[in-house]
Design an enzyme around this catalytic site. Structure first.
Site, short mmCIF file in Angstrom:
data_model
loop_
_atom_site.label_atom_id
_atom_site.label_comp_id
_atom_site.label_asym_id
_atom_site.label_seq_id
_atom_site.Cartn_x
_atom_site.Cartn_y
_atom_site.Cartn_z
N ASN A 143 3.74 -5.68 5.86
CA ASN A 143 2.63 -6.61 6.09
C ASN A 143 3.13 -7.98 6.50
OD1 ASN A 143 0.63 -4.72 5.40
ND2 ASN A 143 0.96 -5.11 3.23
N SER A 159 0.80 -1.22 0.00
CA SER A 159 0.00 0.00 0.00
C SER A 159 0.83 1.27 0.00
CB SER A 159 -0.93 0.02 1.22
OG SER A 159 -0.19 -0.18 2.41
#
Length: 323
Positions: free
Chosen positions: A128, A36
């Site tokens: 992540n 992201s």
């Protein structure tokens, strides 16, 4: 990550280096990849290139797009073969498919975009895999109620108010050590894959911008026009712990890059005065502050942060092309 926190410019040329300040004669085949922070979740407008792009929460004005224009203004043309950045991506999604949120299907492995001609591979990834979203949920009771932010707290039975101590010793430290080992192993595998699939490219990883300032008292006041604190209800005592976790992620990423003759772009140092707690100067949207896309920022770069990313990425690409 579609809302995960979650944190490489990969660049090298096999051809002889051009002279200092000279632009390459031909467009440079380039692939953008990552999570992201490459996709620039929260920065409008949302890409309408495809449903995959939309459900990756990829901005049409992400830092790859802005950096590409900056370079073009200087006579450096990137032949963008693909931007496969996707919110929620972990490092292993470089070689494995990724499921999209809301049961919207899946996207192929990001490495599928690489070709034998690729000369630059640009992206940020690792946050992540570390599970930084779980770190945030461990430290924030408010975030534990945010279903859009994926993941669970590391130890739901442990109160958020004690998360600083949790991550510095015992089970919390063991969990972190295991996650960092996984990040390092996966980054090494990813860099080897890039070498094998694109022999003309050298991996360079872009780090994550700084979230927590040295002076954490700045995090106890909402930013101008906001009602939420920038780090929500994260205990002040835990903020330096979160900062050390982020620094460690940078070090692991930098180590992997060095092991593979890759470059590392340091955003942490550049954004020391642009953290989520730096008020009008913040380059990171607050945890629960709403982005222009009407979604919580969850500590992602805002437009100012996107521009800093683009600036540093463009600078490094120029350096690489002029070696």
């Amino acid at each position: 990550m579609y809302a995960a926190i979650a944190l490489g410019v990969c660049a090298a040329l096999a051809a002889p280096a051009v002279g200092a300040g000279a632009a390459p004669a031909d467009p440079v085949p380039t692939v953008f990849f990552g999570d992201s922070y490459t996709a620039n979740y929260g920065v409008p407008p949302l890409s309408d290139e495809s449903l995959d792009a939309a459900f990756c929460f990829r901005s049409a004005e992400n830092h790859p797009a802005v950096a590409t224009r900056r370079l073009a203004d200087k006579g450096v043309t990137l032949d963008v073969q693909a931007d496969v950045s996707c919110s929620g991506a972990r490092v292993h999604h470089f070689w494995e498919k990724q499921e999209l949120p809301f049961s919207r299907g899946e996207v192929p492995p990001q490495q599928d975009a690489l070709t034998s001609d690729t000369r630059l591979a640009v992206g940020t990834v690792g946050g992540n895999t570390l599970g930084f979203n779980s770190v945030l949920k461990q430290c924030s009771a408010a975030l534990r109620n945010q279903s859009l932010l994926p993941g669970e707290p590391v130890a739901p039975a442990e109160p958020a108010s004690e998360c600083g101590e949790f991550f510095e010793s015992g089970d919390g430290k063991l969990w972190l050590d295991g996650r960092f080992a996984q990040v390092e192993a996966d980054l090494n595998r990813m860099l080897v894959n890039i070498r094998n699939l694109s022999p003309k490219a050298t991996p360079v990883l872009v780090g994550y911008p700084r979230l927590v300032p040295e002076d954490t008292t700045k995090c106890l006041t909402p930013a101008p026009g906001q009602t939420q604190l920038p780090l929500a209800d994260v205990p002040q005592a835990a903020m330096p712990v979160m900062d050390r976790i982020q620094q460690r992620l940078d070090e692991v990423t930098k180590k992997a890059a060095a092991a593979h003759d890759a470059d590392f772009v340091d955003l942490y140092a550049r954004t020391a005065t642009n953290t989520a707690c730096d008020g009008a100067d913040r380059a990171i949207g607050g945890l629960l502050e709403h982005s222009p896309n009407h979604l919580p920022w969850y500590a992602h770069p805002n437009e100012k942060g996107r521009d800093i990313q683009a600036e540093k990425v463009a600078e490094r690409i120029e350096e690489i092309l002029n070696r």
